[in-house]
Write an enzyme that holds these catalytic residues in place. Structure first.
Site, mmCIF file in Angstrom:
data_model
loop_
_atom_site.group_PDB
_atom_site.id
_atom_site.type_symbol
_atom_site.label_atom_id
_atom_site.label_comp_id
_atom_site.label_asym_id
_atom_site.label_seq_id
_atom_site.Cartn_x
_atom_site.Cartn_y
_atom_site.Cartn_z
ATOM 1 C CG MET A 92 -1.901 -1.251 1.183
ATOM 2 S SD MET A 92 -2.688 -1.603 -0.413
ATOM 3 C CE MET A 92 -4.313 -0.947 -0.135
ATOM 4 N NE ARG A 93 4.891 4.400 1.628
ATOM 5 C CZ ARG A 93 4.569 5.580 2.172
ATOM 6 N NH1 ARG A 93 3.465 5.708 2.871
ATOM 7 N NH2 ARG A 93 5.360 6.620 2.018
ATOM 8 C CG HIS A 111 -7.075 -2.421 -7.838
ATOM 9 N ND1 HIS A 111 -6.816 -1.716 -6.678
ATOM 10 C CD2 HIS A 111 -8.266 -1.963 -8.300
ATOM 11 C CE1 HIS A 111 -7.800 -0.847 -6.464
ATOM 12 N NE2 HIS A 111 -8.686 -0.991 -7.438
ATOM 13 C CG ASP A 147 -4.731 0.527 -7.999
ATOM 14 O OD1 ASP A 147 -3.838 -0.270 -7.634
ATOM 15 O OD2 ASP A 147 -5.437 1.141 -7.188
HETATM 16 C C1 GAR Z 1 -6.097 -7.377 -1.746
HETATM 17 O O1 GAR Z 1 -7.483 -7.383 -1.858
HETATM 18 C C2 GAR Z 1 -5.470 -6.602 -2.884
HETATM 19 O O2 GAR Z 1 -6.146 -6.757 -4.104
HETATM 20 C C3 GAR Z 1 -5.575 -5.186 -2.389
HETATM 21 O O3 GAR Z 1 -5.228 -5.286 -1.016
HETATM 22 C C4 GAR Z 1 -5.639 -6.561 -0.534
HETATM 23 C C5 GAR Z 1 -4.460 -7.202 0.161
HETATM 24 O O4 GAR Z 1 -4.851 -8.399 0.776
HETATM 25 N N1 GAR Z 1 -4.699 -4.303 -3.109
HETATM 26 C C6 GAR Z 1 -5.035 -3.060 -3.447
HETATM 27 O O5 GAR Z 1 -6.077 -2.532 -3.106
HETATM 28 C C7 GAR Z 1 -4.013 -2.320 -4.297
HETATM 29 N N2 GAR Z 1 -4.549 -1.111 -4.805
HETATM 30 P P1 GAR Z 1 -3.762 -9.480 1.202
HETATM 31 O O6 GAR Z 1 -2.717 -8.750 2.055
HETATM 32 O O7 GAR Z 1 -4.545 -10.484 2.009
HETATM 33 O O8 GAR Z 1 -3.164 -10.057 -0.044
#
Ligand code: GAR
Length: 216
Positions: A92-93, A111, A147
């Site tokens: 998330m960076r 995403h 994204d």
């Molecule tokens: C996942 O749903 C991924 O798609 C999202 O964060 C979550 C991480 O879950 N990513 C984003 O939103 C990127 N923009 P996880 O740590 O259980 O894999």
């Protein structure tokens, strides 16, 4: 044949990381996780990596004055581990143009939306507010926008009456765990080519049929 060396970047619970670890454990899977890197200390994804015996490291962004100095360390750690493909898995960076271009077409992200719809945060809330009948997830090459980048694989799920953001997120997450390993396999098998901002997959079966929601 040598397996593709993955560097998986996380910030949290790491369920997508787990799906990649599990896929890599299957005989014949053409990739292996060489390194797990988290920018947040103490997250559960690090425990998953440790349990699988995978080298893991924390590069805490709070220890650096700016993004480029943080990313220089991330880059050095990835190179040191011989990483060939960087997989963002709930990382998330935001990454700067410098890092993204250095790993051009060797950096992918997942995403939880059918991009280019609903990039960024609060994806599920926004999808529900928009009243879409389908939602889903996307694995894509990373470009400098949030994204943004050429799409490799998508999975669609229906939005159901009474869905909450959590219920929709869970339905999508199940598909994330299928398509991330799939995209990695396609990449590792050398079947992906990017041209004019679009991904071409060699030898893919055509996807046929249509989903209709509510059903006919
Ligand atoms: C996942 O749903 C991924 O798609 C999202 O964060 C979550 C991480 O879950 N990513 C984003 O939103 C990127 N923009 P996880 O740590 O259980 O894999």
């Amino acid at each position: 044949m040598a397996r593709l060396r993955l560097g998986v970047l996380i910030s949290g619970r790491g369920s997508n990381l787990q799906s990649i670890i599990d896929a890599c454990a299957a005989p014949g899977f053409p990739a292996e996780v060489a390194l797990v890197l988290s920018n947040v200390p103490g997250v559960f994804g690090l425990d998953r990596a440790a349990k699988a015996g995978i080298p893991c490291t924390v590069v805490n962004h709070k220890d650096y004055a700016d993004r480029p100095s943080f990313e220089a360390v991330v880059d050095a750690v990835l190179c040191e581990a011989g990483v060939q493909l960087v997989c963002l898995a709930g990382f998330m960076r935001l990454l700067t143009e410098g890092f993204v271009s250095r790993w051009h077409d060797r950096l992918i992200n997942i995403h939880p939306a059918l991009l280019p719809a609903f990039p960024g945060l609060h994806t599920h809330e926004r999808a529900l507010a928009a009243g879409v009948r389908f939602a889903g997830c996307t694995v894509h090459f990373v470009r400098s926008g949030t994204d943004d980048g050429p799409i490799i694989v998508q999975a669609a799920v229906p939005v159901l009456d009474g869905d909450t953001p959590d219920a929709l997120a869970a339905r999508i997450l199940e598909q994330e765990h299928r398509i991330y390993p799939h995209a990695i396999r396609l990449f590792a098998e050398g079947r992906i080519r990017v041209s004019d901002g679009r991904v071409h997959v060699a030898g893919a079966r055509p996807c046929t049929g249509a989903l209709v929601n509510p059903p006919l």
